[in-house]
Design a protein around this motif. Sequence first.
Motif, PDB file in Angstrom:
ATOM      1  N   MET A 165       0.823  -1.205   0.000  1.00  0.00           N
ATOM      2  CA  MET A 165       0.000   0.000   0.000  1.00  0.00           C
ATOM      3  C   MET A 165       0.861   1.261   0.000  1.00  0.00           C
ATOM      4  SD  MET A 165      -3.073  -1.156   2.570  1.00  0.00           S
ATOM      5  CE  MET A 165      -3.816   0.449   2.610  1.00  0.00           C
ATOM      6  N   ILE A 166       1.943   1.239   0.755  1.00  0.00           N
ATOM      7  CA  ILE A 166       2.846   2.390   0.786  1.00  0.00           C
ATOM      8  C   ILE A 166       3.501   2.583  -0.580  1.00  0.00           C
ATOM      9  CG2 ILE A 166       5.033   3.232   1.735  1.00  0.00           C
ATOM     10  CD1 ILE A 166       4.143   2.021   4.431  1.00  0.00           C
ATOM     11  N   SER A 186       1.695   6.674  -6.918  1.00  0.00           N
ATOM     12  CA  SER A 186       0.628   7.598  -7.308  1.00  0.00           C
ATOM     13  C   SER A 186       1.052   9.045  -7.086  1.00  0.00           C
ATOM     14  CB  SER A 186      -0.643   7.313  -6.518  1.00  0.00           C
ATOM     15  OG  SER A 186      -1.140   6.039  -6.806  1.00  0.00           O
ATOM     16  N   LEU A 187       1.727   9.302  -5.968  1.00  0.00           N
ATOM     17  CA  LEU A 187       2.195  10.669  -5.700  1.00  0.00           C
ATOM     18  C   LEU A 187       3.255  11.107  -6.699  1.00  0.00           C
ATOM     19  CD1 LEU A 187       2.387  10.672  -1.813  1.00  0.00           C
ATOM     20  CD2 LEU A 187       0.805  11.941  -3.251  1.00  0.00           C
ATOM     21  N   GLU A 188       4.151  10.202  -7.088  1.00  0.00           N
ATOM     22  CA  GLU A 188       5.167  10.543  -8.081  1.00  0.00           C
ATOM     23  C   GLU A 188       4.519  10.857  -9.428  1.00  0.00           C
ATOM     24  OE1 GLU A 188       7.746   7.167  -7.978  1.00  0.00           O
ATOM     25  OE2 GLU A 188       8.958   7.992  -6.352  1.00  0.00           O
ATOM     26  N   LEU A 189       3.519  10.090  -9.810  1.00  0.00           N
ATOM     27  CA  LEU A 189       2.807  10.348 -11.060  1.00  0.00           C
ATOM     28  C   LEU A 189       2.094  11.693 -11.005  1.00  0.00           C
ATOM     29  CD1 LEU A 189       1.963   9.235 -13.845  1.00  0.00           C
ATOM     30  CD2 LEU A 189      -0.031   8.243 -12.702  1.00  0.00           C
ATOM     31  N   GLU A 190       1.456  11.991  -9.897  1.00  0.00           N
ATOM     32  CA  GLU A 190       0.765  13.273  -9.741  1.00  0.00           C
ATOM     33  C   GLU A 190       1.757  14.433  -9.781  1.00  0.00           C
ATOM     34  OE1 GLU A 190      -2.522  15.679  -9.396  1.00  0.00           O
ATOM     35  OE2 GLU A 190      -2.476  13.509  -9.665  1.00  0.00           O
ATOM     36  N   TYR A 191       2.936  14.243  -9.176  1.00  0.00           N
ATOM     37  CA  TYR A 191       3.971  15.282  -9.199  1.00  0.00           C
ATOM     38  C   TYR A 191       4.419  15.576 -10.630  1.00  0.00           C
ATOM     39  CZ  TYR A 191       8.438  17.570  -8.413  1.00  0.00           C
ATOM     40  OH  TYR A 191       9.475  18.458  -8.451  1.00  0.00           O
ATOM     41  N   LYS A 192       4.597  14.520 -11.431  1.00  0.00           N
ATOM     42  CA  LYS A 192       4.986  14.717 -12.828  1.00  0.00           C
ATOM     43  C   LYS A 192       3.902  15.453 -13.600  1.00  0.00           C
ATOM     44  CE  LYS A 192       7.986  10.686 -13.221  1.00  0.00           C
ATOM     45  NZ  LYS A 192       8.172   9.375 -13.846  1.00  0.00           N
ATOM     46  N   GLU A 193       2.644  15.104 -13.342  1.00  0.00           N
ATOM     47  CA  GLU A 193       1.541  15.777 -14.024  1.00  0.00           C
ATOM     48  C   GLU A 193       1.480  17.254 -13.637  1.00  0.00           C
ATOM     49  OE1 GLU A 193      -0.532  14.645 -16.374  1.00  0.00           O
ATOM     50  OE2 GLU A 193       0.548  12.751 -16.364  1.00  0.00           O
ATOM     51  N   LEU A 200      -0.407   4.179 -20.371  1.00  0.00           N
ATOM     52  CA  LEU A 200      -1.498   3.570 -19.621  1.00  0.00           C
ATOM     53  C   LEU A 200      -0.991   2.414 -18.765  1.00  0.00           C
ATOM     54  CD1 LEU A 200      -4.554   3.206 -19.037  1.00  0.00           C
ATOM     55  CD2 LEU A 200      -4.600   1.659 -20.994  1.00  0.00           C
ATOM     56  N   PHE A 201      -0.196   1.525 -19.363  1.00  0.00           N
ATOM     57  CA  PHE A 201       0.312   0.385 -18.604  1.00  0.00           C
ATOM     58  C   PHE A 201       1.302   0.823 -17.531  1.00  0.00           C
ATOM     59  CE2 PHE A 201      -1.310  -2.273 -22.083  1.00  0.00           C
ATOM     60  CZ  PHE A 201      -1.966  -3.233 -21.313  1.00  0.00           C
ATOM     61  N   SER A 202       2.096   1.856 -17.800  1.00  0.00           N
ATOM     62  CA  SER A 202       3.033   2.303 -16.772  1.00  0.00           C
ATOM     63  C   SER A 202       2.299   2.956 -15.611  1.00  0.00           C
ATOM     64  CB  SER A 202       4.058   3.255 -17.367  1.00  0.00           C
ATOM     65  OG  SER A 202       3.450   4.471 -17.743  1.00  0.00           O
ATOM     66  N   SER A 203       1.139   3.566 -15.863  1.00  0.00           N
ATOM     67  CA  SER A 203       0.381   4.152 -14.770  1.00  0.00           C
ATOM     68  C   SER A 203      -0.294   3.087 -13.918  1.00  0.00           C
ATOM     69  CB  SER A 203      -0.666   5.137 -15.305  1.00  0.00           C
ATOM     70  OG  SER A 203      -1.690   4.437 -15.991  1.00  0.00           O
ATOM     71  N   LEU A 204      -0.496   1.883 -14.474  1.00  0.00           N
ATOM     72  CA  LEU A 204      -1.099   0.798 -13.706  1.00  0.00           C
ATOM     73  C   LEU A 204      -0.119   0.188 -12.714  1.00  0.00           C
ATOM     74  CD1 LEU A 204      -3.124  -1.027 -16.482  1.00  0.00           C
ATOM     75  CD2 LEU A 204      -3.988   0.473 -14.704  1.00  0.00           C
ATOM     76  N   GLY A 205       1.160   0.425 -12.929  1.00  0.00           N
ATOM     77  CA  GLY A 205       2.166  -0.100 -12.017  1.00  0.00           C
ATOM     78  C   GLY A 205       2.635  -1.476 -12.455  1.00  0.00           C
TER      79      GLY A 205
END
Length: 92
Positions: free
Chosen positions: A18-19, A25-32, A84-89
């Motif tokens: 979970m961590i 998710s936070l890293e992706l949001e930071y890039k956006e 898309l696939f990279s955002s899924l993890g």
Amino acid sequence: MKLLEELRRFIQGVKAAMIENAVGSLELEYKELDTVFLLILIGSLAGIIPIPPVLAVDILPLLRDEIHLLEDRAYRGDDVIGDLFSSLGGEW
């Protein structure tokens, strides 16, 4: 006793997962947010005026990393499925 130990390790594994998911998710949001900020600043230089151009020119030298990020996004712009696939993890 062994069951309790396995349960404890399972809960620790779920917590770690979970961590890791939250950090990703936070890293992706930071890039956006970096991309949006850069587009706001560069947009004023291209004719879209969300902020005064004088401020954009003053801030532009500080945005070296963000400009590289924008170039990377523009280069990968055709690879929508890959994004898309990279955002899924995970490792695909």
